[in-house]
Design an enzyme around this catalytic site. Sequence first.
Site, short mmCIF file in Angstrom:
data_model
loop_
_atom_site.label_atom_id
_atom_site.label_comp_id
_atom_site.label_asym_id
_atom_site.label_seq_id
_atom_site.Cartn_x
_atom_site.Cartn_y
_atom_site.Cartn_z
N SER A 1 0.87 -1.31 0.18
CA SER A 1 0.08 0.06 -0.11
C SER A 1 0.63 1.17 0.14
CB SER A 1 -1.03 0.07 1.06
OG SER A 1 -0.29 0.21 2.50
N LYS B 1 -5.76 4.01 9.38
CA LYS B 1 -4.65 4.58 8.72
C LYS B 1 -5.23 6.09 8.94
CE LYS B 1 -2.87 1.47 5.19
NZ LYS B 1 -3.13 1.07 3.93
#
Length: 523
Positions: free
Chosen positions: A431, A474
Amino acid sequence: SEAEELREQLQNIEAADTVKEKISKEIDRLEKIPTSSAEGGVVRTYIEWLLELPWEKETMDDLDIHLAEKILDEDHYGLEKAKERVLEYLAVQKMVKVMKGPILCLAGPPGVGKTSLARSIARSLGRNFVRISLGGVRDEAEIRGHRRTYVGAMPGRIIQGMKSAGSKNPVFLLDEIDKMAMDFRGDPSSALLEVLDPNQNTTFSDHYIELPYDLSNVMFITTANAVSQIPRPLLDRMEVLTISGYTELEKEQIAKTYLYPKQLKEHGLSKEQMQIKREAMLKIIRNYTREAGVRNLERTIATLCRKAAKQLLAGNRKRIIITEKNLPQYLGAEKVRYGKAEDEDHIGVVTGLAWTEVGGDTLSIEVSVLPGKGKLMLTGKLGDVMQESAQAAFSYIRSRADFFNIAPDFHEKYDIHIHIPEGATPKDGPSAGITMVTAMVSALTDIPVSRDVAMTGEITLRGRVLPIGGLKEKSLSAHRAGIKHVLFPKENEKDLEDIPESILNDLTFTPVSHMDEVLKLAL
Ligand code: ATP
Ligand code: MG
């Protein structure tokens, strides 16, 4: 005599006839052993274990749903999904009387209340509570015990837990199931499988006890930081309830209504004697702790209570008020520079967002360009997937060099060094793809990157942005770090639902589907 005493105890226990017969036989045996012999001690200990285990003893469940709800709310703020699930369990239990309990697995970062919620669940059901930690357990015998022929043999932790529970239907917490180890001495997870399997756990066998023990009335709850570390067959038997980290606002509520009163009480202080002003509390949350959960927050409040108690005892003051201003006198200099991760826009430095087992975290990716021959260097303990992702990022830039206004032969004249600091923490996953491209393009073009942007997304060789996991965690970490703008894959748009309102209000979330959009926004 001793044997008579044991026989009398045997009269008073609730157990199946087979169990009683076994105990009775052992007592007969004990009588024949000379008191001075070591064997006597071994047999006696065994009899005592059998007498003390709750074979049939049971506590009555408290099936009052409203009361249970009240208790759960009393102990913890939020955690709606988990609480809801427990109440459903209670409701079903009430309807069907005997039910094979589901095995709940509370999963999430440290300090979000997993262990303490399990304790609260026991309280709300009116059941006894036991907890064993599986962290570091590496041996089947720790679960299932040693045979009695073995010197110093003991039952395993499950039976030990049942003894200390004192009833056959406790809430039994298997804490840190993801930290169980496995090595040549055997695999504890296969023994646990038997513990958790409703088809087998009516006759759980412990090597020491030898008699089958019925675990089917136990409500097992497990906890884990990283679900991915739980052996698959075990995981298949559990229902995972994920608890994410808390936002600042939630932490403030938890501190005010739970942690502060709790710590006051533990330190024998009253609300009049010590107050923490709201601004001071926010400062503790922002500048003295940086975590997904609230463990350090609680510890810090405890420190303040301790210091206040000392000052009060010293006698020169009647009440202590902690303000934003005097906070450093108690706690020293700020530990976390909130929102100051990067002071200015940098060339070749981009903030990425990572998901780790301790919740989300921001990750600063640094790229420098050195004279060389097109070598790609990676440092900072990057996992295989991350290294491949860096390769993909590099290839993508090469194929688009003219579009980015980078000399097409840059890869013949320069080496590129990608570094992700905090080398001690291993990092992996795809990611960071778009973050690496952005940092490389910035370094190659000398265009600085806005410091209040953070991003996450996998990249393909053609620059498409692919979806990622853990957007909620996140975004919590981006918020903690003072980021203003988050770029995330368009395909993750549905995950915005899970993100708390307060975070959506404070941050701008922009979905992106191609690398070109990312660069336009970040550079
Ligand atoms: P670990 O993964 O490190 O074991 P944990 O999730 O088990 O962490 P706990 O030990 O249960 O964390 O929680 C830490 C402290 O924070 C406890 O004192 C707990 O009561 C408190 N706490 C956590 N979440 C909440 C909440 N939602 N409301 C009130 N108190 C909370
Ligand atoms: Mg815990």
